[in-house]
Design an enzyme around this catalytic site. Structure first.
Site, PDB file in Angstrom:
ATOM      1  N   HIS A  64       9.237  -8.660   1.322  1.00 21.73           N
ATOM      2  CA  HIS A  64       9.090  -7.564   0.371  1.00 21.73           C
ATOM      3  C   HIS A  64       9.834  -7.942  -0.903  1.00 21.73           C
ATOM      4  O   HIS A  64      11.012  -8.319  -0.833  1.00 21.73           O
ATOM      5  CB  HIS A  64       9.725  -6.286   0.915  1.00 21.73           C
ATOM      6  CG  HIS A  64       9.098  -5.764   2.173  1.00 21.73           C
ATOM      7  ND1 HIS A  64       8.111  -4.817   2.169  1.00 21.73           N
ATOM      8  CD2 HIS A  64       9.339  -6.046   3.475  1.00 21.73           C
ATOM      9  CE1 HIS A  64       7.778  -4.524   3.425  1.00 21.73           C
ATOM     10  NE2 HIS A  64       8.501  -5.256   4.234  1.00 21.73           N
TER      11      HIS A  64
ATOM     12  N   ASN B 176      11.977  -7.705   7.096  1.00 16.76           N
ATOM     13  CA  ASN B 176      12.316  -6.948   8.293  1.00 16.76           C
ATOM     14  C   ASN B 176      11.891  -7.752   9.508  1.00 16.76           C
ATOM     15  O   ASN B 176      10.828  -8.374   9.504  1.00 16.76           O
ATOM     16  CB  ASN B 176      11.611  -5.589   8.260  1.00 16.76           C
ATOM     17  CG  ASN B 176      12.027  -4.752   7.066  1.00 16.76           C
ATOM     18  OD1 ASN B 176      13.176  -4.800   6.648  1.00 16.76           O
ATOM     19  ND2 ASN B 176      11.094  -3.993   6.513  1.00 16.76           N
TER      20      ASN B 176
ATOM     21  N   HIS C 138       6.547 -11.516   6.435  1.00 16.01           N
ATOM     22  CA  HIS C 138       6.317 -11.163   5.039  1.00 16.01           C
ATOM     23  C   HIS C 138       7.640 -10.869   4.350  1.00 16.01           C
ATOM     24  O   HIS C 138       8.630 -10.505   4.989  1.00 16.01           O
ATOM     25  CB  HIS C 138       5.365  -9.971   4.910  1.00 16.01           C
ATOM     26  CG  HIS C 138       5.736  -8.808   5.779  1.00 16.01           C
ATOM     27  ND1 HIS C 138       5.445  -8.787   7.123  1.00 16.01           N
ATOM     28  CD2 HIS C 138       6.387  -7.653   5.505  1.00 16.01           C
ATOM     29  CE1 HIS C 138       5.885  -7.647   7.639  1.00 16.01           C
ATOM     30  NE2 HIS C 138       6.466  -6.952   6.690  1.00 16.01           N
TER      31      HIS C 138
ATOM     32  N   GLY D  28      12.915  -2.937  11.603  1.00 13.59           N
ATOM     33  CA  GLY D  28      11.891  -2.116  10.941  1.00 13.59           C
ATOM     34  C   GLY D  28      10.594  -2.831  10.651  1.00 13.59           C
ATOM     35  O   GLY D  28       9.811  -2.386   9.809  1.00 13.59           O
ATOM     36  N   GLN D  29      10.350  -3.940  11.351  1.00 16.07           N
ATOM     37  CA  GLN D  29       9.099  -4.676  11.124  1.00 16.07           C
ATOM     38  C   GLN D  29       7.926  -3.933  11.762  1.00 16.07           C
ATOM     39  O   GLN D  29       7.959  -3.587  12.940  1.00 16.07           O
ATOM     40  CB  GLN D  29       9.206  -6.085  11.714  1.00 16.07           C
ATOM     41  CG  GLN D  29       7.971  -6.931  11.428  1.00 16.07           C
ATOM     42  CD  GLN D  29       8.111  -8.376  11.935  1.00 16.07           C
ATOM     43  OE1 GLN D  29       9.103  -8.727  12.597  1.00 16.07           O
ATOM     44  NE2 GLN D  29       7.128  -9.195  11.617  1.00 16.07           N
TER      45      GLN D  29
ATOM     46  N   ILE E  98       0.833  -1.215   0.000  1.00 22.13           N
ATOM     47  CA  ILE E  98       0.000   0.000   0.000  1.00 22.13           C
ATOM     48  C   ILE E  98       0.865   1.262   0.000  1.00 22.13           C
ATOM     49  O   ILE E  98       0.388   2.338  -0.379  1.00 22.13           O
ATOM     50  CB  ILE E  98      -0.944  -0.045   1.229  1.00 22.13           C
ATOM     51  CG1 ILE E  98      -2.179   0.826   1.007  1.00 22.13           C
ATOM     52  CG2 ILE E  98      -0.225   0.346   2.515  1.00 22.13           C
ATOM     53  CD1 ILE E  98      -3.270   0.583   2.057  1.00 22.13           C
TER      54      ILE E  98
HETATM   55  P1  AMP Z   1       7.251  -4.079   7.479  1.00 19.57           P
HETATM   56  O1  AMP Z   1       7.344  -2.617   7.798  1.00 19.57           O
HETATM   57  O2  AMP Z   1       8.490  -4.695   6.973  1.00 19.57           O
HETATM   58  O3  AMP Z   1       6.604  -4.846   8.611  1.00 19.57           O
HETATM   59  O4  AMP Z   1       6.268  -4.163   6.240  1.00 19.57           O
HETATM   60  C1  AMP Z   1       4.889  -4.013   6.339  1.00 19.57           C
HETATM   61  C2  AMP Z   1       4.438  -3.539   5.006  1.00 19.57           C
HETATM   62  O5  AMP Z   1       3.040  -3.750   4.894  1.00 19.57           O
HETATM   63  C3  AMP Z   1       4.677  -2.044   4.762  1.00 19.57           C
HETATM   64  O6  AMP Z   1       5.506  -1.889   3.615  1.00 19.57           O
HETATM   65  C4  AMP Z   1       3.281  -1.483   4.558  1.00 19.57           C
HETATM   66  O7  AMP Z   1       3.242  -0.461   3.603  1.00 19.57           O
HETATM   67  C5  AMP Z   1       2.505  -2.713   4.121  1.00 19.57           C
HETATM   68  N1  AMP Z   1       1.089  -2.681   4.391  1.00 19.57           N
HETATM   69  C6  AMP Z   1       0.484  -2.377   5.559  1.00 19.57           C
HETATM   70  N2  AMP Z   1      -0.856  -2.469   5.424  1.00 19.57           N
HETATM   71  C7  AMP Z   1      -1.089  -2.849   4.148  1.00 19.57           C
HETATM   72  C8  AMP Z   1      -2.269  -3.110   3.393  1.00 19.57           C
HETATM   73  N3  AMP Z   1      -3.483  -3.016   3.930  1.00 19.57           N
HETATM   74  N4  AMP Z   1      -2.140  -3.470   2.100  1.00 19.57           N
HETATM   75  C9  AMP Z   1      -0.912  -3.562   1.541  1.00 19.57           C
HETATM   76  N5  AMP Z   1       0.235  -3.354   2.189  1.00 19.57           N
HETATM   77  C10 AMP Z   1       0.150  -2.985   3.480  1.00 19.57           C
END
Ligand code: AMP
Ligand code: ZN
Length: 113
Positions: free
Chosen positions: A101, A86, A99, A92-93, A30
């Protein structure tokens, strides 16, 4: 459990899906950090890299086995890309469901910030 990625898996929160099978889901981030930015998640809730075990590591292997297909769908398979996870506060999680990236579409800097 109040997990936004589990809600995405259940369809309770919408997502722009890129790839899905019985074990994992890939969707567009997002808040993209590169022209092509996918998030790949296992459909089983695993909180972080810290929670990988001999029992669930097959799910992680499955996700990596699907990375080339997802990269091809994003059109970055030839130009190159990065897969990063992360972990925890310093890593930075921000979402507590493991997940991966997948970032591409531009030259990525190293070391990461
Ligand atoms: P992290 O910061 O490594 O935990 O990654 C979490 C990621 O999830 C971030 O890059 C957010 O932009 C992404 N994210 C959070 N909510 C959503 C959502 N509803 N749809 C798509 N991506 C999301
Ligand atoms: Zn979850």
């Amino acid at each position: 459990m109040d997990c936004i990625f589990c809600k995405i898996i259940k369809g309770e929160i919408p997502s722009q899906k890129i790839y899905e099978d019985e074990l994992c889901l890939a969707f567009f981030d997002i808040d993209p950090q590169a022209p092509k930015h996918a998030v790949i998640i296992p459909k089983t809730h695993i909180a972080s890299l810290e929670d990988i075990t001999a029992e669930n590591s097959g799910l992680i292997a499955h996700i990596y086995a699907k990375v080339p297909e997802i990269a091809k769908k994003l059109g970055v398979n030839e130009s190159g890309y990065r897969v990063v996870t992360n972990c925890g506060t310093d890593g930075g999680q921000t979402v507590g469901h493991i997940h991966f990236h997948l970032l591409g579409g531009r030259l990525l800097g190293w070391p990461p910030g």
